[in-house]
Design a protein around this motif. Structure first.
Motif, mmCIF file in Angstrom:
data_model
loop_
_atom_site.group_PDB
_atom_site.id
_atom_site.type_symbol
_atom_site.label_atom_id
_atom_site.label_comp_id
_atom_site.label_asym_id
_atom_site.label_seq_id
_atom_site.Cartn_x
_atom_site.Cartn_y
_atom_site.Cartn_z
ATOM 1 N N LEU A 142 0.833 -1.206 0.000
ATOM 2 C CA LEU A 142 0.000 0.000 0.000
ATOM 3 C C LEU A 142 0.868 1.256 0.000
ATOM 4 O O LEU A 142 0.550 2.242 -0.689
ATOM 5 C CB LEU A 142 -0.920 0.000 1.216
ATOM 6 C CG LEU A 142 -2.100 -0.972 1.180
ATOM 7 C CD1 LEU A 142 -2.814 -0.975 2.529
ATOM 8 C CD2 LEU A 142 -3.078 -0.612 0.065
ATOM 9 N N LYS A 143 1.947 1.253 0.754
ATOM 10 C CA LYS A 143 2.825 2.422 0.803
ATOM 11 C C LYS A 143 3.513 2.651 -0.536
ATOM 12 O O LYS A 143 3.703 3.801 -0.965
ATOM 13 C CB LYS A 143 3.854 2.261 1.927
ATOM 14 C CG LYS A 143 3.240 2.375 3.322
ATOM 15 C CD LYS A 143 4.275 2.259 4.421
ATOM 16 C CE LYS A 143 3.650 2.470 5.796
ATOM 17 N NZ LYS A 143 4.636 2.333 6.886
ATOM 18 N N GLU A 144 3.888 1.570 -1.205
ATOM 19 C CA GLU A 144 4.473 1.707 -2.538
ATOM 20 C C GLU A 144 3.437 2.234 -3.521
ATOM 21 O O GLU A 144 3.741 3.059 -4.391
ATOM 22 C CB GLU A 144 5.030 0.359 -3.010
ATOM 23 C CG GLU A 144 6.293 -0.069 -2.297
ATOM 24 C CD GLU A 144 7.417 0.943 -2.436
ATOM 25 O OE1 GLU A 144 7.642 1.432 -3.566
ATOM 26 O OE2 GLU A 144 8.047 1.267 -1.410
ATOM 27 N N LYS A 145 2.209 1.763 -3.394
ATOM 28 C CA LYS A 145 1.127 2.247 -4.254
ATOM 29 C C LYS A 145 0.886 3.730 -4.015
ATOM 30 O O LYS A 145 0.631 4.493 -4.960
ATOM 31 C CB LYS A 145 -0.150 1.447 -3.975
ATOM 32 C CG LYS A 145 -1.301 1.777 -4.902
ATOM 33 C CD LYS A 145 -2.493 0.870 -4.649
ATOM 34 C CE LYS A 145 -3.631 1.187 -5.634
ATOM 35 N NZ LYS A 145 -4.800 0.302 -5.417
ATOM 36 N N GLU A 334 -6.214 9.558 1.626
ATOM 37 C CA GLU A 334 -7.214 9.197 2.634
ATOM 38 C C GLU A 334 -7.644 7.741 2.466
ATOM 39 O O GLU A 334 -7.786 7.002 3.454
ATOM 40 C CB GLU A 334 -8.418 10.111 2.531
ATOM 41 C CG GLU A 334 -9.472 9.865 3.612
ATOM 42 C CD GLU A 334 -10.627 10.831 3.544
ATOM 43 O OE1 GLU A 334 -11.504 10.762 4.428
ATOM 44 O OE2 GLU A 334 -10.653 11.659 2.610
ATOM 45 N N ARG A 335 -7.831 7.329 1.222
ATOM 46 C CA ARG A 335 -8.252 5.951 0.962
ATOM 47 C C ARG A 335 -7.163 4.956 1.347
ATOM 48 O O ARG A 335 -7.414 3.982 2.071
ATOM 49 C CB ARG A 335 -8.618 5.789 -0.514
ATOM 50 C CG ARG A 335 -9.135 4.400 -0.895
ATOM 51 C CD ARG A 335 -9.444 4.336 -2.369
ATOM 52 N NE ARG A 335 -8.258 4.495 -3.182
ATOM 53 C CZ ARG A 335 -7.431 3.487 -3.484
ATOM 54 N NH1 ARG A 335 -7.660 2.273 -3.009
ATOM 55 N NH2 ARG A 335 -6.366 3.698 -4.247
ATOM 56 N N SER A 341 -4.276 2.026 8.132
ATOM 57 C CA SER A 341 -4.661 2.147 9.540
ATOM 58 C C SER A 341 -5.448 0.922 10.013
ATOM 59 O O SER A 341 -5.194 0.395 11.100
ATOM 60 C CB SER A 341 -5.485 3.414 9.744
ATOM 61 O OG SER A 341 -5.872 3.553 11.087
ATOM 62 N N LEU A 342 -6.388 0.464 9.193
ATOM 63 C CA LEU A 342 -7.168 -0.722 9.543
ATOM 64 C C LEU A 342 -6.272 -1.950 9.661
ATOM 65 O O LEU A 342 -6.430 -2.776 10.576
ATOM 66 C CB LEU A 342 -8.249 -0.962 8.494
ATOM 67 C CG LEU A 342 -9.453 -0.005 8.511
ATOM 68 C CD1 LEU A 342 -10.339 -0.265 7.308
ATOM 69 C CD2 LEU A 342 -10.243 -0.159 9.805
ATOM 70 N N THR A 343 -5.311 -2.071 8.740
ATOM 71 C CA THR A 343 -4.415 -3.230 8.757
ATOM 72 C C THR A 343 -3.487 -3.178 9.961
ATOM 73 O O THR A 343 -3.232 -4.199 10.606
ATOM 74 C CB THR A 343 -3.597 -3.293 7.459
ATOM 75 O OG1 THR A 343 -4.485 -3.227 6.332
ATOM 76 C CG2 THR A 343 -2.810 -4.586 7.378
ATOM 77 N N ILE A 347 -3.086 -5.875 13.069
ATOM 78 C CA ILE A 347 -1.798 -6.407 13.525
ATOM 79 C C ILE A 347 -1.672 -6.232 15.040
ATOM 80 O O ILE A 347 -1.217 -7.134 15.751
ATOM 81 C CB ILE A 347 -0.636 -5.708 12.782
ATOM 82 C CG1 ILE A 347 -0.582 -6.174 11.322
ATOM 83 C CG2 ILE A 347 0.698 -5.994 13.480
ATOM 84 C CD1 ILE A 347 0.479 -5.467 10.496
ATOM 85 N N ASP A 348 -2.068 -5.060 15.533
ATOM 86 C CA ASP A 348 -2.024 -4.816 16.989
ATOM 87 C C ASP A 348 -2.866 -5.850 17.734
ATOM 88 O O ASP A 348 -2.463 -6.367 18.789
ATOM 89 C CB ASP A 348 -2.530 -3.417 17.306
ATOM 90 C CG ASP A 348 -1.565 -2.326 16.870
ATOM 91 O OD1 ASP A 348 -0.381 -2.639 16.665
ATOM 92 O OD2 ASP A 348 -2.004 -1.166 16.732
#
Length: 372
Positions: A142-145, A334-335, A341-343, A347-348
């Protein structure tokens, strides 16, 4: 083996490439290494081969009646870590003392039960760790995207079918034909304004841009008492860490404050949308470009001079198009960041489940034979 070679809570060995001088504490297979510095990090390692422990590590040898893997789980369980952490001395560098830790009572079920508990936890924690690893890879994608989306939008605009021309700059490639060529000096001018020590101290992060320094607890650079030489930063000013520009450590300031005299502060001139410019300056391949124009013998000493930055060519869309591009980027961020954030939250939750499972198993709160 040093603290940085041990992953907290999991005990996995990490490769760092660091070398260590001096004598260490010898350890043997099945010995346990426990990090006494900042014990809340839960740096515990079960040795599989002999070696040397350097730094703030204890080398602990289990008694014959204790299964080494079971004892690893005892030492890494949340209850034990909390007790050890509560006994530390020192605010910034808290350390545990063996005189206290060595006296802590720990569960010691029959040896056969220890082996069964350890086997159960190996399976369950391995399954949880596998899920965490998959989710971590998803976050990385996601960060690469996110980076790719920002780079595409600031470099080519919203219309993929817009006519393009060759920019004449190798690292810039083709640009929309209606964009106007200029240089960074057409948009920024360096200024050093001092004597505003009552304002909030700002810092520059490659991940976030310009933010309040106090909003993060991972900045190791201590703010001095005398702030008279700190520079004024106004909203929409550009702030650059010239020693780390090649890592993307710069950004447009969203607020007023002061920042280090070692940074470069530039006020905006000409016409550009600050949100668009912020993303453009930090998007690929710009950090690579900053590296090309930086000087230095070693990587950690590369320095980008303001004059070279101001000489960089830039192709700018019309101001209204800049605003539309910035708005699209905001929507994309935002998307994507919502998914991240959900992922991260999932993990937490998995880590909490892992910790609770270990504590319950080693303290006999669950019957692993029934759970198997």
């Amino acid at each position: 083996m040093a603290l940085e070679n041990i992953e907290g809570w999991t005990g996995k060995e990490l490769e760092t490439g660091s070398t260590f001088d001096g004598d260490g504490v010898k350890f043997q297979p099945d010995d346990l290494l426990f990090g006494k510095l900042r014990p809340y990090l839960a740096k515990v390692f079960l040795a599989r081969e002999p070696g040397d422990a350097v730094g703030d590590l204890w080398a602990l040898r289990p008694e014959p009646a204790c299964d080494p893997k079971f004892m690893f789980y005892v030492l890494v369980n949340q209850m034990f870590i909390d007790v050890v952490n509560g006994s530390t001395n020192g605010a910034k560098m808290p350390r545990a003392e063996w005189s206290y830790v060595g006296a802590i009572g720990v569960p010691t079920p029959p040896h056969g039960d220890q082996i069964e508990i350890a086997r159960f936890l190996d399976g369950e924690t391995g399954r949880i760790d596998g899920l965490i690893e998959k989710k971590a890879r998803f976050i990385a994608l996601l960060k690469e995207k996110e980076k790719a989306a920002i780079s595409r939008l600031v470099r080519r605009g919203l219309d993929r079918n817009a006519p393009t021309i060759d920019s004449g700059v190798d690292w810039r490639g083709r640009v929309p034909a209606h964009w106007v060529r200029g240089r960074m000096k057409d948009h920024f001018r360096q200024e050093k304004r001092q004597g505003y020590e009552d304002l909030t101290v700002l810092s520059v992060y490659r991940e976030f841009g310009v933010i309040e320094k106090s909003s993060r607890d991972d900045n190791i650079n201590k703010t001095p008492e005398d702030l008279s030489k700190y520079q004024l930063v106004n909203p929409n000013d550009l702030v650059i860490n010239k020693m780390k520009a090649w890592q993307g450590s710069m950004g447009i300031a969203p607020m007023r404050g002061i920042t280090s005299p070692d940074y470069v502060v530039m006020r905006p001139i000409g016409e550009h949308d600050p949100r668009y410019m912020h993303h453009y300056l930090r998007a690929q391949p710009m950090p690579w470009v900053y590296r090309l124009i930086s000087n230095g013998i070693r990587t950690d000493q590369w320095r980008m001079e303001p004059e070279k930055f101001l000489g960089l060519p830039v192709y700018m869309p019309p101001i209204e198009e800049q605003r539309l591009i910035a708005e699209r980027i905001d929507v994309e961020l935002e998307r994507i960041r919502g998914l991240i954030s959900l992922t991260e939250r999932s993990i937490d939750l998995l880590r909490e489940k892992r910790a609770a499972l270990i504590t319950a198993a080693v303290t006999g709160k669950i019957d692993v034979r029934a759970a198997a």
